[in-house]
Design an enzyme around this catalytic site. Sequence first.
Site, PDB file in Angstrom:
ATOM      1  N   HIS A  45      58.458  50.804  13.503  1.00 43.29           N
ATOM      2  CA  HIS A  45      59.246  49.564  13.711  1.00 43.29           C
ATOM      3  C   HIS A  45      58.407  48.298  13.705  1.00 43.29           C
ATOM      4  O   HIS A  45      58.941  47.204  13.655  1.00 43.29           O
ATOM      5  CB  HIS A  45      60.031  49.644  15.029  1.00 43.29           C
ATOM      6  CG  HIS A  45      59.165  49.508  16.241  1.00 43.29           C
ATOM      7  ND1 HIS A  45      58.272  50.487  16.611  1.00 43.29           N
ATOM      8  CD2 HIS A  45      59.028  48.509  17.140  1.00 43.29           C
ATOM      9  CE1 HIS A  45      57.634  50.094  17.698  1.00 43.29           C
ATOM     10  NE2 HIS A  45      58.075  48.903  18.039  1.00 43.29           N
ATOM     11  N   GLY A  80      56.072  47.773  11.377  1.00 45.62           N
ATOM     12  CA  GLY A  80      55.677  47.523   9.995  1.00 45.62           C
ATOM     13  C   GLY A  80      56.676  46.612   9.298  1.00 45.62           C
ATOM     14  O   GLY A  80      57.719  46.259   9.875  1.00 45.62           O
ATOM     15  N   VAL A 135      58.692  47.258   6.776  1.00 46.79           N
ATOM     16  CA  VAL A 135      59.979  47.915   6.521  1.00 46.79           C
ATOM     17  C   VAL A 135      60.712  48.203   7.829  1.00 46.79           C
ATOM     18  O   VAL A 135      61.876  47.850   8.001  1.00 46.79           O
ATOM     19  CB  VAL A 135      59.777  49.212   5.704  1.00 46.79           C
ATOM     20  CG1 VAL A 135      61.082  49.991   5.601  1.00 46.79           C
ATOM     21  CG2 VAL A 135      59.246  48.879   4.322  1.00 46.79           C
ATOM     22  N   TYR A 154      49.265  59.645  -1.740  1.00 52.02           N
ATOM     23  CA  TYR A 154      50.462  59.065  -1.110  1.00 52.02           C
ATOM     24  C   TYR A 154      51.720  59.686  -1.712  1.00 52.02           C
ATOM     25  O   TYR A 154      52.644  60.084  -0.998  1.00 52.02           O
ATOM     26  CB  TYR A 154      50.451  57.546  -1.332  1.00 52.02           C
ATOM     27  CG  TYR A 154      51.659  56.838  -0.789  1.00 52.02           C
ATOM     28  CD1 TYR A 154      51.672  56.346   0.509  1.00 52.02           C
ATOM     29  CD2 TYR A 154      52.807  56.662  -1.576  1.00 52.02           C
ATOM     30  CE1 TYR A 154      52.795  55.696   1.015  1.00 52.02           C
ATOM     31  CE2 TYR A 154      53.928  56.020  -1.080  1.00 52.02           C
ATOM     32  CZ  TYR A 154      53.913  55.541   0.216  1.00 52.02           C
ATOM     33  OH  TYR A 154      55.026  54.908   0.712  1.00 52.02           O
ATOM     34  N   THR A 178      61.369  50.341  -4.601  1.00 50.56           N
ATOM     35  CA  THR A 178      60.375  49.812  -5.515  1.00 50.56           C
ATOM     36  C   THR A 178      59.372  48.987  -4.702  1.00 50.56           C
ATOM     37  O   THR A 178      59.446  48.953  -3.474  1.00 50.56           O
ATOM     38  CB  THR A 178      61.114  48.948  -6.565  1.00 50.56           C
ATOM     39  OG1 THR A 178      60.232  48.640  -7.602  1.00 50.56           O
ATOM     40  CG2 THR A 178      61.653  47.653  -5.961  1.00 50.56           C
ATOM     41  N   HIS A 216      48.901  45.123  -1.288  1.00 54.44           N
ATOM     42  CA  HIS A 216      49.679  45.152  -2.519  1.00 54.44           C
ATOM     43  C   HIS A 216      49.562  43.821  -3.240  1.00 54.44           C
ATOM     44  O   HIS A 216      49.186  42.802  -2.656  1.00 54.44           O
ATOM     45  CB  HIS A 216      51.144  45.454  -2.209  1.00 54.44           C
ATOM     46  CG  HIS A 216      51.384  46.903  -1.952  1.00 54.44           C
ATOM     47  ND1 HIS A 216      51.683  47.400  -0.716  1.00 54.44           N
ATOM     48  CD2 HIS A 216      51.353  47.968  -2.786  1.00 54.44           C
ATOM     49  CE1 HIS A 216      51.827  48.716  -0.799  1.00 54.44           C
ATOM     50  NE2 HIS A 216      51.634  49.089  -2.038  1.00 54.44           N
ATOM     51  N   TRP A 254      43.272  40.856 -10.551  1.00 55.19           N
ATOM     52  CA  TRP A 254      42.805  42.135 -11.089  1.00 55.19           C
ATOM     53  C   TRP A 254      43.526  42.517 -12.381  1.00 55.19           C
ATOM     54  O   TRP A 254      44.710  42.220 -12.559  1.00 55.19           O
ATOM     55  CB  TRP A 254      43.062  43.250 -10.088  1.00 55.19           C
ATOM     56  CG  TRP A 254      42.281  43.141  -8.830  1.00 55.19           C
ATOM     57  CD1 TRP A 254      41.352  42.180  -8.511  1.00 55.19           C
ATOM     58  CD2 TRP A 254      42.364  44.022  -7.707  1.00 55.19           C
ATOM     59  NE1 TRP A 254      40.863  42.423  -7.253  1.00 55.19           N
ATOM     60  CE2 TRP A 254      41.452  43.537  -6.733  1.00 55.19           C
ATOM     61  CE3 TRP A 254      43.103  45.178  -7.430  1.00 55.19           C
ATOM     62  CZ2 TRP A 254      41.273  44.170  -5.509  1.00 55.19           C
ATOM     63  CZ3 TRP A 254      42.926  45.809  -6.208  1.00 55.19           C
ATOM     64  CH2 TRP A 254      42.012  45.305  -5.259  1.00 55.19           C
TER      65      TRP A 254
HETATM   66  P1  GDP Z   1      50.842  49.446  -7.605  1.00 55.75           P
HETATM   67  O1  GDP Z   1      52.106  48.683  -7.923  1.00 55.75           O
HETATM   68  O2  GDP Z   1      51.110  50.727  -6.862  1.00 55.75           O
HETATM   69  O3  GDP Z   1      49.999  49.675  -8.813  1.00 55.75           O
HETATM   70  O4  GDP Z   1      49.958  48.608  -6.574  1.00 55.75           O
HETATM   71  P2  GDP Z   1      49.736  47.053  -6.316  1.00 55.75           P
HETATM   72  O5  GDP Z   1      50.838  46.463  -5.546  1.00 55.75           O
HETATM   73  O6  GDP Z   1      48.351  46.949  -5.713  1.00 55.75           O
HETATM   74  O7  GDP Z   1      49.776  46.339  -7.754  1.00 55.75           O
HETATM   75  C1  GDP Z   1      48.765  46.575  -8.630  1.00 55.75           C
HETATM   76  C2  GDP Z   1      48.940  45.782  -9.925  1.00 55.75           C
HETATM   77  O8  GDP Z   1      48.697  44.386  -9.713  1.00 55.75           O
HETATM   78  C3  GDP Z   1      47.868  46.267 -10.893  1.00 55.75           C
HETATM   79  O9  GDP Z   1      48.325  46.085 -12.220  1.00 55.75           O
HETATM   80  C4  GDP Z   1      46.727  45.314 -10.592  1.00 55.75           C
HETATM   81  O10 GDP Z   1      45.789  45.234 -11.660  1.00 55.75           O
HETATM   82  C5  GDP Z   1      47.500  44.004 -10.404  1.00 55.75           C
HETATM   83  N1  GDP Z   1      46.780  43.007  -9.605  1.00 55.75           N
HETATM   84  C6  GDP Z   1      46.353  41.783 -10.031  1.00 55.75           C
HETATM   85  N2  GDP Z   1      45.684  41.145  -9.079  1.00 55.75           N
HETATM   86  C7  GDP Z   1      45.689  41.944  -7.996  1.00 55.75           C
HETATM   87  C8  GDP Z   1      45.136  41.810  -6.688  1.00 55.75           C
HETATM   88  O11 GDP Z   1      44.506  40.811  -6.336  1.00 55.75           O
HETATM   89  N3  GDP Z   1      45.361  42.849  -5.821  1.00 55.75           N
HETATM   90  C9  GDP Z   1      46.075  43.955  -6.182  1.00 55.75           C
HETATM   91  N4  GDP Z   1      46.295  44.928  -5.271  1.00 55.75           N
HETATM   92  N5  GDP Z   1      46.583  44.131  -7.432  1.00 55.75           N
HETATM   93  C10 GDP Z   1      46.383  43.133  -8.319  1.00 55.75           C
END
Ligand code: GDP
Length: 315
Positions: free
Chosen positions: A12, A14, A16, A137, A165, A180, A203
């Site tokens: 509770h 977190g 979600v 996970y 999602t 994320h 990234w």
């Molecule tokens: P996923 O949706 O499970 O893959 O996890 P994420 O929420 O970490 O999203 C990852 C996607 O966002 C990948 O394509 C990463 O390359 C891109 N991305 C771009 N910049 C970032 C960043 O600063 N942090 C993270 N976590 N992902 C990034």
Amino acid sequence: MNKADRIYVAGHRGMVGSAVCRALAKKGYANVVTRTHKELDLLDPAAVAAFYAAEKPDVAVIAAARVGGIGANSAANALFLYENEMIALNTVWGAYKAGVKRLLFLGSTCIYPRMAPQPIPESALLTSELEKTNEGYALAKISGLKLCEFLRRDCGVLYHSLMPTNLYGPGDNYDVVGGHVLPTMIRKFETARVNGDATVPLWGTGTPLREFLHVDDLAAACVFMLELENPPDLVNVGSGEEVSIRTLAEKVKAATGCPAAIDWDSTKPDGTPRKLCDTTLIRSLGWKPEIDLDTGLAMTVADYRAALDAGTIRL
Ligand code: GDP
């Protein structure tokens, strides 16, 4: 589910779980039971069994999990598998042993195969290999949803699952290494704006496609599913709209008002190329999202700034 039911919300505090508590309160469910991590260790089967025996909830919502973005998951698949497997087995099996009649188990659409058809229907489950970056996970969550399905079929309890999602909203984790993508982008752009930095490092290539759902929409979907008399075992929940990571970056840049340029680091992983869930099933049941991405982003940036000022941000 009745208004007088005792409802245990695991997780509770977190993003979600706290949204689920807000949604339950809004709909007049006043009898919610919670335990902090300190009060109840969900990795400990005996402690979870004792909790259920003492509290005897009518309904349980399992929103507790170790969660993280692509960085955290890919660096620690063992930990993500172990902790999430233990949480799933202890909370679901413990509920069953204590006579909990109804349970909603939450997972994520990363349970589906890496190369699942897009948008991903529920029927894609276990049809081919998982995405390696978050395999631990995913395996744990698959165990949890299968345990619900088996208990429902074998033992007649009403245990069912909802797979959201990518989520965002108040109470998110703003850790730039393990978080994320959406909250991480908010923090990176906000930090760059405040510091006057010329560039913001992001990234991958920016080409992957992702779908985002505001957590208050998910929480409304949880209550909606719990109010159905005969819900399907496994249901996806999403906004049904996808954006590229590059478009998301532009939207977050605009929502924060940050003038910095984006610097893409292609040595960092892209992860799964596309992740849009098929929400035909939940829509056919009568649910739809209310918060579009632009509105949700503006709300979330405001929430981030308020939490930063108040010192309550999770980093
Ligand atoms: P996923 O949706 O499970 O893959 O996890 P994420 O929420 O970490 O999203 C990852 C996607 O966002 C990948 O394509 C990463 O390359 C891109 N991305 C771009 N910049 C970032 C960043 O600063 N942090 C993270 N976590 N992902 C990034």
